[in-house]
Design an enzyme around this catalytic site. Structure first.
Site, short mmCIF file in Angstrom:
data_model
loop_
_atom_site.label_atom_id
_atom_site.label_comp_id
_atom_site.label_asym_id
_atom_site.label_seq_id
_atom_site.Cartn_x
_atom_site.Cartn_y
_atom_site.Cartn_z
N GLU A 1 -8.22 -5.44 5.59
CA GLU A 1 -7.58 -4.59 3.61
C GLU A 1 -6.94 -5.34 3.02
OE1 GLU A 1 -8.76 -1.04 5.68
OE2 GLU A 1 -9.20 -0.67 3.70
N HIS A 59 -12.72 2.95 0.64
CA HIS A 59 -12.91 1.53 1.04
C HIS A 59 -13.74 0.36 1.16
CE1 HIS A 59 -12.36 5.14 4.45
NE2 HIS A 59 -11.94 4.78 4.12
N ARG A 89 -12.35 15.69 7.26
CA ARG A 89 -12.21 16.55 5.98
C ARG A 89 -14.12 16.34 6.73
NH1 ARG A 89 -11.62 10.74 3.84
NH2 ARG A 89 -9.23 11.18 3.35
N ASN A 138 0.63 -1.16 0.08
CA ASN A 138 0.18 0.17 -0.24
C ASN A 138 0.99 1.02 -0.20
OD1 ASN A 138 -1.40 2.08 0.21
ND2 ASN A 138 -2.41 0.72 2.35
N ARG A 161 -2.84 -2.29 -3.39
CA ARG A 161 -3.48 -1.88 -2.78
C ARG A 161 -3.51 -0.29 -4.26
NH1 ARG A 161 -4.65 3.46 0.95
NH2 ARG A 161 -7.71 3.24 0.64
#
Ligand code: ADP
Length: 402
Positions: free
Chosen positions: A385, A179, A240, A7, A90
């Site tokens: 993940e 996601h 965010r 990743n 990823r």
């Protein structure tokens, strides 16, 4: 087969080495601060943690250090690099091109590059990781696993923004969602906990980490999700804003002539959310501690955060009709009973009832925290993940090997 999962961010490379198909983690780590004097590799093997401080000027050099570490006599877990059978990457944005994982080739790489406009902070570093891994492991199958792929099943009425249609045609402006690896993974786990087949499973999955998104899953497929063209839309997150009235942007720019587009972008992505409201931190643990000490702004940040998620969960109940389970995952979703209660407390009228004893019991296992009477199960499922990427990579590489 041994699978390396990568990743890659703009200044970091996270990795995990898996033995497949057992999905057993052999080693994991993160190389941070690439390109600075502070670059350092933290490498973990079963129960051990090693810190390797070394100046690393670029991603290829970083990838070479990671591979050297994996075969190192003292801290390594394999004896030869050739033991690695496949690499899974990823990749954040696959646009409309990919509804599943793919083996990387020049065409796929060119397509990922084309989507860099849509994910300027993510796709370019993901590509650097792919390039660096291909350089040091030229013979090995490389697979891309996209954050957006799971959401490609979202129907047109849910992905289309009410904007002039030409912006969809010309610039691909639509909801993509993110996601996806996490939402897909916990959906599969939820189906297993429900003892239902995936195509009969309806769930609302809440991935609550630094970034947060909520997904409505019908018959095992994503049919709506809170993040949009970019990961900025949806619920409030660590830094965010999530949903705001778009006119706020023009209003602020008209009030403060020093605000440039870049600065507004920075404010909405990096200075808003939990951090923006509290003025204290984007870290949930810190905010809960400050709220307990009496900080009104920390409490307000928690209230806004939970309220916005509750609204999404409620609206997705309306979208789905039957909800077998509401699923919590991610650093906050898995570990914060207080937030889970705050989110679900207003949903009693819709038949959702949390069992507070089960909710508060410390555990890192998959579990059901609903009462017997609750209309839907409430699951806490640790996300995985990297494990999901390893699985996808193994399936494609195994098929190709024949
Ligand atoms: P990322 O999205 O970067 O992978 P995580 O999923 O690790 O992030 O989530 C980070 C958030 O989870 C932070 O707000 C952090 O405070 C919170 N968190 C992590 N561990 C715990 C814990 N044990 N208790 C409460 N909150 C936690």
């Amino acid at each position: 087969m041994i699978v390396l999962v990568i990743n890659c961010g703009s200044s970091s490379i996270k990795y995990q080495l898996f033995r497949m198909p057992a999905n057993e983690v052999m080693a994991s780590g993160i190389l941070e601060c690439i390109g600075t004097e502070e670059s350092a590799l933290t490498h973990k093997t079963l129960g051990n943690k090693h810190l390797i401080e070394q100046k690393i000027s670029g991603h290829s050099e970083g990838m070479a250090l990671i591979l050297d570490t994996l075969v190192d006599e003292k801290v390594g877990v394999i004896s030869e690099i050739s033991e690695i059978g496949a690499v899974g990457h990823r990749v954040v944005h696959g646009g409309e091109a990919y509804s599943g994982s793919v083996i990387l080739d020049d065409n796929v790489i060119a397509t990922i590059r084309d989507f860099s406009d849509l994910a300027p902070l993510h796709n370019p570093p993901n590509l650097i990781g792919i390039e660096a891994a291909s350089k040091v492991l030229p013979e090995v199958i490389q697979v891309a696993v996209f954050d957006t792929a799971f959401h490609q099943s979202i129907p047109e009425k849910a992905y289309m923004y009410a904007l002039p249609y030409e912006y969809y045609e010309k610039y691909q402006v639509r909801r993509y969602g993110f996601h996806g690896t996490s939402h897909h993974y916990v959906t599969k786990r939820a189906a297993s906990m429900l003892e239902k087949s995936l195509d009969k499973t309806n769930v609302i999955t809440c991935h609550l980490g630094n970034g947060c998104s909520i997904t409505a899953v019908k018959g095992g497929k994503s049919i709506d999700t809170s993040m949009g063209l970019t990961p900025l839309e949806g619920v409030a997150m660590g830094t965010r804003s999530g949903d705001i009235d778009p006119a706020i942007v023009f209003y602020l720019m008209s009030k403060d002539e020093n605000l440039t587009i870049e600065e507004v972008n920075n404010i909405l992505n990096k200075k808003s959310g939990l951090l923006g409201i509290s003025g204290i931190s984007n870290d949930m643990r810190k905010l809960v501690a400050e709220a307990e000490k009496g900080s009104a702004r920390a409490q307000l940040a928690l209230d806004v955060y939970a309220y916005k998620i509750r609204k999404y969960v409620g609206s997705y109940m309306a979208v789905l009709g039957r909800v077998d389970a509401i699923v919590f995952t991610g650093g906050i979703g898995e570990n914060n009973p207080f937030i889970r209660t705050e989110i679900l407390s207003g949903l009693g009228a819709l038949g959702i009832q949390i069992n507070e004893e089960a909710n508060n019991a410390p555990s890192s296992d998959e579990r059901d925290i609903a009462t017997e009477e609750s209309r839907s199960h409430i699951f806490v499922i640790p996300t995985n993940e990297e494990g999901y990427i390893a699985e996808e990579t193994f399936i494609l590489a195994d098929k190709k090997d024949g």
